[in-house]
Scaffold this motif. Structure first.
Motif, PDB file in Angstrom:
ATOM      1  N   LEU A 277       0.841  -1.206   0.000  1.00 19.65           N
ATOM      2  CA  LEU A 277       0.000   0.000   0.000  1.00 19.65           C
ATOM      3  C   LEU A 277       0.876   1.256   0.000  1.00 19.65           C
ATOM      4  N   GLU A 278       1.926   1.242   0.831  1.00 19.65           N
ATOM      5  CA  GLU A 278       2.829   2.404   0.869  1.00 19.65           C
ATOM      6  C   GLU A 278       3.500   2.598  -0.496  1.00 19.65           C
ATOM      7  N   TYR A 279       3.911   1.512  -1.139  1.00 20.33           N
ATOM      8  CA  TYR A 279       4.519   1.618  -2.471  1.00 20.33           C
ATOM      9  C   TYR A 279       3.513   2.223  -3.459  1.00 20.33           C
ATOM     10  N   PHE A 280       2.278   1.774  -3.348  1.00 23.34           N
ATOM     11  CA  PHE A 280       1.267   2.277  -4.292  1.00 23.34           C
ATOM     12  C   PHE A 280       1.021   3.773  -4.063  1.00 23.34           C
ATOM     13  N   GLN A 281       0.987   4.174  -2.789  1.00 28.26           N
ATOM     14  CA  GLN A 281       0.772   5.596  -2.487  1.00 28.26           C
ATOM     15  C   GLN A 281       1.944   6.441  -2.999  1.00 28.26           C
ATOM     16  N   TRP A 282       3.166   5.888  -2.882  1.00 33.09           N
ATOM     17  CA  TRP A 282       4.327   6.561  -3.457  1.00 33.09           C
ATOM     18  C   TRP A 282       4.186   6.655  -4.977  1.00 33.09           C
TER      19      TRP A 282
ATOM     20  N   GLN B 160      -3.910  -7.735   0.456  1.00 32.92           N
ATOM     21  CA  GLN B 160      -5.330  -7.489   0.788  1.00 32.92           C
ATOM     22  C   GLN B 160      -5.518  -6.016   1.176  1.00 32.92           C
ATOM     23  N   ARG B 161      -4.560  -5.529   1.957  1.00 27.90           N
ATOM     24  CA  ARG B 161      -4.598  -4.144   2.412  1.00 27.90           C
ATOM     25  C   ARG B 161      -4.600  -3.185   1.209  1.00 27.90           C
ATOM     26  N   LEU B 162      -3.762  -3.479   0.227  1.00 31.12           N
ATOM     27  CA  LEU B 162      -3.737  -2.647  -0.987  1.00 31.12           C
ATOM     28  C   LEU B 162      -5.054  -2.775  -1.746  1.00 31.12           C
ATOM     29  N   ASN B 163      -5.486  -4.004  -1.998  1.00 24.28           N
ATOM     30  CA  ASN B 163      -6.679  -4.215  -2.819  1.00 24.28           C
ATOM     31  C   ASN B 163      -7.894  -3.515  -2.221  1.00 24.28           C
ATOM     32  N   THR B 164      -8.042  -3.614  -0.898  1.00 23.84           N
ATOM     33  CA  THR B 164      -9.173  -2.982  -0.217  1.00 23.84           C
ATOM     34  C   THR B 164      -9.079  -1.457  -0.324  1.00 23.84           C
ATOM     35  N   TRP B 165      -7.881  -0.944  -0.140  1.00 24.70           N
ATOM     36  CA  TRP B 165      -7.669   0.504  -0.234  1.00 24.70           C
ATOM     37  C   TRP B 165      -8.021   1.014  -1.635  1.00 24.70           C
ATOM     38  N   LEU B 166      -7.640   0.233  -2.644  1.00 21.05           N
ATOM     39  CA  LEU B 166      -7.913   0.632  -4.033  1.00 21.05           C
ATOM     40  C   LEU B 166      -9.410   0.787  -4.278  1.00 21.05           C
ATOM     41  N   SER B 167     -10.201  -0.059  -3.602  1.00 19.83           N
ATOM     42  CA  SER B 167     -11.651  -0.036  -3.844  1.00 19.83           C
ATOM     43  C   SER B 167     -12.258   1.297  -3.414  1.00 19.83           C
TER      44      SER B 167
END
Ligand code: SAH
Ligand code: DHB
Ligand code: MG
Length: 221
Positions: free
Chosen positions: A146-151, A187-194
């Motif tokens: 998730l942190e990588y995606f936010q970056w 899972q944390r990333l996928n949920t955040w993306l939603s």
């Protein structure tokens, strides 16, 4: 399961549309020689990254998680002659092998391997003002996905493509009680993306020569 069929169809597609060149083959040989588990993407996944890179006119690409440079090469080959790719790798052995390999590749002069922990290199890249990246491929350790995606969003522009590998993990993401830190990370990333309103995203399942998994494909609004 249909593993055998998925594998054969994957090979059929790769044979038509994702043939490896000598540089790709060299990376895989290095992994074998060095007895490093081959976590590289597949040829067809490499070709997908090329198609996506060209879709967004990528001239400036960022990768998190180099391993030996297999995915790096597929993306580099989609760059125009004045384009470049920076790839981040924390493991000193992997980074050295990747640098040694890349130096001898056709697109070597367009590839920069940066050794270090992704979160600190990402900060460095921002301080150096190297953004925006037209495409970002996330494929390092899973807990901070998730942190990588936010970056990645922070270092992008409207229209940039962000891809994240291994977000389905053989379907283990369906287990809400999982205690596997890799599963929990994705899972944390996928949920955040939603709930993320600044990107348009989907996840495609990937099957074939690699285990059943999936990739987030997102475009920045
Ligand atoms: N993208 C590659 C495969 C990457 S495998 C390909 O498809 O060819 C994952 C890589 O991420 C490994 O080499 C691992 O050492 C690296 N990695 C793990 N944690 C990391 C971190 N915190 N920062 C940077 N790289 C990391
Ligand atoms: C793992 C990591 C990867 O990048 C990959 O493609 C497959 C597996 C892992 O850490 O389990
Ligand atoms: Mg991966």
């Amino acid at each position: 399961m249909n593993d055998k069929l998925f594998r054969e169809v994957d090979l059929y597609i790769a044979n038509l549309l994702a043939k490896e060149n000598k540089d790709h083959v060299q990376v895989t040989e290095t992994l074998t020689q060095e007895k490093i588990p081959n976590a590289s993407i597949s040829p067809n996944q490499g070709k997908l990254l090329q198609v996506l890179a060209q879709t967004c006119g990528a001239k400036n690409i960022l990768e998190i998680g180099t391993l030996c440079g297999y995915s790096t090469l597929w993306m580099a080959e989609a760059l125009p002659s004045d384009g470049r790719i920076i790839s981040i790798e924390a493991d000193a052995h992997h980074a050295r092998l990747a640098k040694d390999n890349v130096r001898q590749c056709t697109r070597g002069h367009q590839i920069e391997i940066r050794e270090g922990q992704a979160l600190s290199i990402l900060k460095q890249i921002e301080e150096e003002g190297l953004e925006p990246f037209d495409m970002i491929f996330i494929d390092a350790d899973k807990p901070p996905y998730l942190e990588y995606f936010q970056w990645a969003i922070k270092l992008s522009r409207a229209g940039s493509i962000i891809v994240a590998d291994n977000v389905i993990r053989g379907g283990k993401v369906l287990d809400a009680q999982s205690i596997d830190e890799k599963v929990i990370g994705v899972q944390r990333l996928n949920t955040w993306l939603s709930a993320c309103t600044t990107i348009t995203a989907t996840i495609i399942q990937t099957v074939g020569v690699k285990e059943h998994d999936g990739m987030v494909i997102a475009v920045v609004k």
